[in-house]
Design an enzyme around this catalytic site. Structure first.
Site, mmCIF file in Angstrom:
data_model
loop_
_atom_site.group_PDB
_atom_site.id
_atom_site.type_symbol
_atom_site.label_atom_id
_atom_site.label_comp_id
_atom_site.label_asym_id
_atom_site.label_seq_id
_atom_site.Cartn_x
_atom_site.Cartn_y
_atom_site.Cartn_z
ATOM 1 N N HIS A 1 14.706 17.707 -6.368
ATOM 2 C CA HIS A 1 14.006 18.932 -5.962
ATOM 3 C C HIS A 1 12.511 18.688 -5.995
ATOM 4 C CE1 HIS A 1 14.829 18.984 -10.299
ATOM 5 N NE2 HIS A 1 13.683 19.623 -10.449
ATOM 6 N N MET A 2 11.832 19.233 -5.026
ATOM 7 C CA MET A 2 10.381 19.114 -4.923
ATOM 8 C C MET A 2 9.738 20.381 -5.472
ATOM 9 S SD MET A 2 7.750 17.287 -3.568
ATOM 10 C CE MET A 2 8.057 16.466 -1.995
#
Ligand SMILES: [Zn+2]
Length: 158
Positions: free
Chosen positions: A120-121
């Site tokens: 996840h960013m």
């Protein structure tokens, strides 16, 4: 600044005791986006609020696929992920008018990933002096609005 990515980690560490569950997969599979804090769904990736935000407007962008490395995600997913990062930049700028933004991805627990099984960013707005203020008051975070308020603003903006 070396602790920039760690404030949310301790809570995740205590919450992820059930190793068979993944909050990203649960949110992606769920039907109540306002409860799971999913603000936008793309074709391959989705945008979700961090339940333990470093600051208001702290977003995470993740693929639907449960993968732990960027290289395991498809080209289509990584392409859409970066397009959504750009969109998040635009949305956060418009809604919160920050002085800057942090974008970051931690791959593996050694790199500081709170949930290392599902990439996840992080995308979060920053203001001049907020890190200095954080340092002076330790781990206390200043969140001037509720998650529900943040959700309403960003869901509408996306
Ligand atoms: Zn997952």
């Amino acid at each position: 600044m070396k602790h920039l990515w760690t404030p949310w980690r301790s809570k995740y560490m205590t919450e992820k005791k059930d190793a068979s569950r993944c909050i990203f997969c649960d949110a992606a599979a769920g039907s109540e986006d306002s409860e799971s804090l999913v603000v936008y769904r793309g074709e391959f990736t989705f945008v979700i609020l961090n339940r333990y935000p470093y600051t208001s407007g702290h977003l995470m962008i993740a693929p639907y696929a449960h993968v732990c490395r960027l290289t395991q995600a498809s080209e289509a997913a990584t392409g859409e992920l970066m397009r959504l990062v750009r969109r998040a930049e635009t949305v956060l700028q418009r809604v919160y008018n920050p002085h800057g933004l942090n974008l970051g991805m931690n791959l593996g627990e050694a790199a500081g990933a709170g949930i290392e099984q599902h990439i996840h960013m992080h995308v979060l707005p920053r203001w001049n002096g907020d890190a200095n203020f954080m340092t002076s008051i330790g781990h206390t975070r200043v969140i001037p609005e509720t998650l529900e308020q943040t959700y309403a603003k960003l869901h509408g903006a996306f």
